[in-house]
Write a protein that holds these residues in place. Structure first.
Motif, PDB file in Angstrom:
ATOM      1  N   PRO A 120     -52.177  27.171  36.522  1.00  0.00           N
ATOM      2  CA  PRO A 120     -51.425  28.181  36.121  1.00  0.00           C
ATOM      3  C   PRO A 120     -52.555  29.018  34.908  1.00  0.00           C
ATOM      4  O   PRO A 120     -53.432  28.083  34.274  1.00  0.00           O
ATOM      5  N   LEU A 121     -52.548  29.950  34.573  1.00  0.00           N
ATOM      6  CA  LEU A 121     -53.067  30.775  33.507  1.00  0.00           C
ATOM      7  C   LEU A 121     -52.425  31.451  32.370  1.00  0.00           C
ATOM      8  O   LEU A 121     -51.295  31.927  32.896  1.00  0.00           O
ATOM      9  N   LYS A 162     -46.624  23.098  25.561  1.00  0.00           N
ATOM     10  CA  LYS A 162     -46.473  22.018  24.764  1.00  0.00           C
ATOM     11  C   LYS A 162     -46.643  20.751  25.372  1.00  0.00           C
ATOM     12  O   LYS A 162     -46.820  19.650  24.566  1.00  0.00           O
ATOM     13  N   TYR A 163     -47.048  20.709  26.758  1.00  0.00           N
ATOM     14  CA  TYR A 163     -47.604  19.574  27.313  1.00  0.00           C
ATOM     15  C   TYR A 163     -48.988  19.268  27.626  1.00  0.00           C
ATOM     16  O   TYR A 163     -49.504  18.317  28.011  1.00  0.00           O
ATOM     17  N   TYR A 204     -42.211  12.411  34.153  1.00  0.00           N
ATOM     18  CA  TYR A 204     -41.023  12.626  33.341  1.00  0.00           C
ATOM     19  C   TYR A 204     -39.941  13.607  33.679  1.00  0.00           C
ATOM     20  O   TYR A 204     -38.528  13.280  33.526  1.00  0.00           O
ATOM     21  N   ASP A 205     -40.140  14.988  34.297  1.00  0.00           N
ATOM     22  CA  ASP A 205     -39.204  15.967  34.754  1.00  0.00           C
ATOM     23  C   ASP A 205     -37.990  15.268  35.763  1.00  0.00           C
ATOM     24  O   ASP A 205     -37.183  15.782  35.733  1.00  0.00           O
ATOM     25  N   THR A 254     -50.982  34.267  30.068  1.00  0.00           N
ATOM     26  CA  THR A 254     -50.933  35.711  30.208  1.00  0.00           C
ATOM     27  C   THR A 254     -51.625  36.055  28.881  1.00  0.00           C
ATOM     28  O   THR A 254     -50.987  36.068  27.908  1.00  0.00           O
ATOM     29  N   HIS A 262     -45.414  27.272  38.461  1.00  0.00           N
ATOM     30  CA  HIS A 262     -45.184  27.083  37.206  1.00  0.00           C
ATOM     31  C   HIS A 262     -46.406  27.786  36.144  1.00  0.00           C
ATOM     32  O   HIS A 262     -47.367  28.090  36.622  1.00  0.00           O
ATOM     33  N   GLY A 263     -45.857  27.978  34.977  1.00  0.00           N
ATOM     34  CA  GLY A 263     -46.649  28.318  33.970  1.00  0.00           C
ATOM     35  C   GLY A 263     -47.572  27.139  33.539  1.00  0.00           C
ATOM     36  O   GLY A 263     -47.680  25.984  33.841  1.00  0.00           O
ATOM     37  N   THR A 264     -48.053  27.410  32.053  1.00  0.00           N
ATOM     38  CA  THR A 264     -49.092  26.797  31.611  1.00  0.00           C
ATOM     39  C   THR A 264     -48.416  25.488  30.698  1.00  0.00           C
ATOM     40  O   THR A 264     -49.136  24.684  30.047  1.00  0.00           O
ATOM     41  N   ALA A 265     -47.118  25.607  30.562  1.00  0.00           N
ATOM     42  CA  ALA A 265     -46.362  24.659  29.779  1.00  0.00           C
ATOM     43  C   ALA A 265     -47.114  24.096  28.506  1.00  0.00           C
ATOM     44  O   ALA A 265     -47.397  22.913  28.458  1.00  0.00           O
ATOM     45  N   ASN A 288     -52.530  36.778  37.071  1.00  0.00           N
ATOM     46  CA  ASN A 288     -52.103  36.351  38.628  1.00  0.00           C
ATOM     47  C   ASN A 288     -51.917  37.614  39.226  1.00  0.00           C
ATOM     48  O   ASN A 288     -52.375  37.773  40.418  1.00  0.00           O
ATOM     49  N   VAL A 311     -46.908  15.935  32.739  1.00  0.00           N
ATOM     50  CA  VAL A 311     -46.164  16.703  33.723  1.00  0.00           C
ATOM     51  C   VAL A 311     -46.542  16.320  35.266  1.00  0.00           C
ATOM     52  O   VAL A 311     -47.416  15.582  35.685  1.00  0.00           O
ATOM     53  N   ASN A 312     -45.639  16.864  36.100  1.00  0.00           N
ATOM     54  CA  ASN A 312     -45.699  16.876  37.581  1.00  0.00           C
ATOM     55  C   ASN A 312     -46.859  17.550  38.024  1.00  0.00           C
ATOM     56  O   ASN A 312     -46.679  18.978  38.256  1.00  0.00           O
TER      57      ASN A 312
HETATM   58  P1  NAD Z   1     -43.870  27.352  31.860  1.00  0.00           P
HETATM   59  O1  NAD Z   1     -43.649  27.209  33.756  1.00  0.00           O
HETATM   60  O2  NAD Z   1     -45.239  27.257  31.643  1.00  0.00           O
HETATM   61  O3  NAD Z   1     -43.033  26.219  31.328  1.00  0.00           O
HETATM   62  C1  NAD Z   1     -41.561  26.062  30.998  1.00  0.00           C
HETATM   63  C2  NAD Z   1     -41.015  24.851  31.098  1.00  0.00           C
HETATM   64  O4  NAD Z   1     -40.993  24.267  32.374  1.00  0.00           O
HETATM   65  C3  NAD Z   1     -42.050  23.857  30.283  1.00  0.00           C
HETATM   66  O5  NAD Z   1     -41.765  23.707  29.105  1.00  0.00           O
HETATM   67  C4  NAD Z   1     -41.798  22.592  31.187  1.00  0.00           C
HETATM   68  O6  NAD Z   1     -40.701  22.101  30.494  1.00  0.00           O
HETATM   69  C5  NAD Z   1     -41.484  22.924  32.641  1.00  0.00           C
HETATM   70  N1  NAD Z   1     -42.671  22.726  33.365  1.00  0.00           N
HETATM   71  C6  NAD Z   1     -43.479  23.534  33.866  1.00  0.00           C
HETATM   72  N2  NAD Z   1     -44.329  23.103  34.572  1.00  0.00           N
HETATM   73  C7  NAD Z   1     -44.045  21.680  34.714  1.00  0.00           C
HETATM   74  C8  NAD Z   1     -44.663  20.774  35.577  1.00  0.00           C
HETATM   75  N3  NAD Z   1     -45.608  20.945  36.242  1.00  0.00           N
HETATM   76  N4  NAD Z   1     -44.078  19.581  35.414  1.00  0.00           N
HETATM   77  C9  NAD Z   1     -42.943  19.301  34.657  1.00  0.00           C
HETATM   78  N5  NAD Z   1     -42.271  20.371  33.842  1.00  0.00           N
HETATM   79  C10 NAD Z   1     -42.921  21.502  34.017  1.00  0.00           C
HETATM   80  O7  NAD Z   1     -43.276  28.745  31.570  1.00  0.00           O
HETATM   81  P2  NAD Z   1     -43.604  29.454  30.170  1.00  0.00           P
HETATM   82  O8  NAD Z   1     -43.330  28.583  29.131  1.00  0.00           O
HETATM   83  O9  NAD Z   1     -42.554  30.576  30.275  1.00  0.00           O
HETATM   84  O10 NAD Z   1     -44.935  30.342  30.215  1.00  0.00           O
HETATM   85  C11 NAD Z   1     -46.220  29.571  29.510  1.00  0.00           C
HETATM   86  C12 NAD Z   1     -47.369  30.328  29.772  1.00  0.00           C
HETATM   87  O11 NAD Z   1     -47.579  30.367  31.208  1.00  0.00           O
HETATM   88  C13 NAD Z   1     -47.465  32.040  29.615  1.00  0.00           C
HETATM   89  O12 NAD Z   1     -48.645  32.386  29.159  1.00  0.00           O
HETATM   90  C14 NAD Z   1     -46.664  32.434  30.778  1.00  0.00           C
HETATM   91  O13 NAD Z   1     -47.552  34.003  30.977  1.00  0.00           O
HETATM   92  C15 NAD Z   1     -47.816  31.685  31.771  1.00  0.00           C
HETATM   93  N6  NAD Z   1     -47.435  31.794  33.223  1.00  0.00           N
HETATM   94  C16 NAD Z   1     -48.426  31.497  34.238  1.00  0.00           C
HETATM   95  C17 NAD Z   1     -47.945  31.658  35.430  1.00  0.00           C
HETATM   96  C18 NAD Z   1     -49.141  31.294  36.364  1.00  0.00           C
HETATM   97  O14 NAD Z   1     -50.291  31.288  35.991  1.00  0.00           O
HETATM   98  N7  NAD Z   1     -48.807  31.488  37.751  1.00  0.00           N
HETATM   99  C19 NAD Z   1     -46.610  31.370  35.901  1.00  0.00           C
HETATM  100  C20 NAD Z   1     -45.636  31.368  34.882  1.00  0.00           C
HETATM  101  C21 NAD Z   1     -45.853  31.875  33.560  1.00  0.00           C
END
Ligand code: NAD
Length: 412
Positions: free
Chosen positions: A93-94, A331-332, A378-379, A96, A326-329, A106, A338-339
């Motif tokens: 994930p990257l 905080k983790y 954990y998730d 934004t 998913h995104g870059t999460a 993306n 993470v998974n």
């Molecule tokens: P996120 O998907 O990064 O995280 C949201 C929540 O989902 C996390 O706090 C965590 O609880 C859970 N989560 C995400 N991935 C997980 C994993 N592999 N295992 C377990 N739990 C997981 O979404 P966000 O917080 O809205 O976005 C954070 C950053 O990521 C932003 O800069 C956003 O633009 C970017 N983003 C990138 C992509 C991509 O590169 N494809 C997609 C979505 C968001």
């Protein structure tokens, strides 16, 4: 180390050497953690199956924060060049970027490489927690158009000279009354791009012996964009595969043995039915914005974002970029917590794309075993009574052990 070779494309098919060079973008935030886990699993699967005869030669390319810190550019031109040269890549994930002219890395990558099909398989692994009663009935593959619709980036900010000029033009020439304080966006849906997306979905359905292709649209309201997508979808099925496909109207929804049913659903009712009768859907072909919502909603039914893989593919030249959905999460980040399944399963799609399906199957079976044994990150652990929570890297180790055991038992 073995010398890597470039994957090429000839007469509609990839030519994959035994030591293909595949670029990877590690990703930001949790990217390095899930990438390390994925790489270990993929390398181990290839090694178990083919020993020294095959190996992926990984090469790192930069995008996102890491690229910005090293080069001052969020998406260096060399990264796009490498993806074009090597044809197949994988990314974490990257972040934004905020400001600076790039809306989303993306979206930019998909558009620059014309990766027109966003492919998201949604399948349930037994044991994985789900909010629905019968998740085993969910087995769909979403083909989302990736290059147009409201993602074309044609938007004008409220109050700007251009927005005001366009509003005036539309009033004067079409009699459209748009409030002067409106922002304006354009939604192009073209015949050629709709047809190539639906063609990809049809060909996938044929190859994978799927039962149906559903065109999901909002054509009841947006007749000349979404409605046209629906019409062009039926049109290309009829034109290219009249002997293999049959429309809902031609057979009252009951296709004869061996034929693939082509049907359509309005997006709002699709969301309901995907929950209440998921087994009636198989391959889904849809426009960009619908597909964005649909793929995340369906992912929730099979374990959430940590589980859903993604691929962005141009079937006409073989270019493909596989990615965690998913995104870059943040905080983790760096906690090894993470998974990694989303990226590992995306790597499985990549292995299928290059014709190394055996490795994809081996990994999927080993993942399934880990979920059944409830040794998970954990998730999932917090939703699985009696589960053992493991770190991201430990989870990868367990998947590798499962693969080794399966191969020793000659299950593959
Ligand atoms: P996120 O998907 O990064 O995280 C949201 C929540 O989902 C996390 O706090 C965590 O609880 C859970 N989560 C995400 N991935 C997980 C994993 N592999 N295992 C377990 N739990 C997981 O979404 P966000 O917080 O809205 O976005 C954070 C950053 O990521 C932003 O800069 C956003 O633009 C970017 N983003 C990138 C992509 C991509 O590169 N494809 C997609 C979505 C968001």
């Amino acid at each position: 180390m073995a010398e890597g070779k470039i994957i090429s494309f000839n007469e509609g098919a990839l030519e994959v050497p035994d030591f293909p060079i595949i670029p990877f973008i590690e990703g930001d935030g949790i990217g390095p953690d899930i990438w390390r886990a994925t790489r270990v699993v993929v390398d181990s699967s290839v090694n178990i199956l083919w020993g020294e005869k095959r190996q992926i030669i990984w090469t790192e390319i930069l995008a996102g924060e890491k690229a910005y810190n090293h080069t001052g550019n969020w998406l260096p031109p060399e990264t796009l060049e490498s993806l074009r040269t090597y044809r197949v890549g994988i990314k974490g994930p990257l972040t934004t970027p905020v400001g600076g002219g790039i809306r989303s890395l993306n979206v930019t990558l998909r558009q620059k490489l014309d990766l027109y099909a966003c492919v998201r398989p949604i399948k349930h692994f037994p044991g994985v927690p789900s909010p629905i009663r019968e998740p085993r009935k969910v087995n769909m593959v979403v083909f989302r158009e990736n290059t147009e619709d409201v993602y074309a980036g044609m938007e004008l900010k409220q109050g700007t000279e251009q927005a005001m000029a366009l509003i005036a033009y539309l009033r004067n020439n079409y009699g459209w009354e748009i409030p002067a304080d409106a922002g304006i966006g354009i939604k192009p849906i073209s015949r050629a791009r709709s047809r190539r997306l639906v063609k990809a979905a049809l060909e996938h359905a044929i190859k994978q012996k799927r039962k149906s292709v559903t065109l999901v649209h909002k054509g009841n309201i947006q007749k000349f964009t979404e409605g046209a997508f629906r019409r062009w979808g039926y049109e290309i099925a009829e034109e290219l595969y009249p002997d293999i496909t049959i429309s809902y109207d031609q057979c009252n929804g009951m296709p004869p043995e061996g034929k693939i049913l082509i049907k359509d659903a309005i997006a709002d009712i699709f969301f309901q039915q995907a929950l209440t009768r998921p087994d009636e859907f198989d391959v889904i072909a849809t426009t960009n914005l619908n597909g964005d919502y649909i793929s995340d909603a369906l992912a929730a039914q099979v374990g959430g974002v940590g589980m859903a893989p993604g691929a962005n593919i141009n079937y006409e030249n073989g270019y493909a970029l596989f990615e965690a959905t998913h995104g870059t999460a943040p905080k983790y980040a760096g906690l090894d917590k993470v998974n990694p399944s989303s990226l590992i399963l995306s790597a499985c799609l990549m292995l299928e794309h290059i014709g190394w399906e055996e490795a994809a199957r081996l990994i999927e079976e080993a993942l399934a075993e880990a979920f059944l044994n409830k040794t998970v990150t954990y998730d999932l652990a917090r939703l699985m009574p009696g589960a053992t929570e493991v770190s991201c890297s430990k989870f990868a180790e367990i998947v590798c052990e499962n693969m080794k055991k399966a191969s020793q038992l000659n299950l593959f």
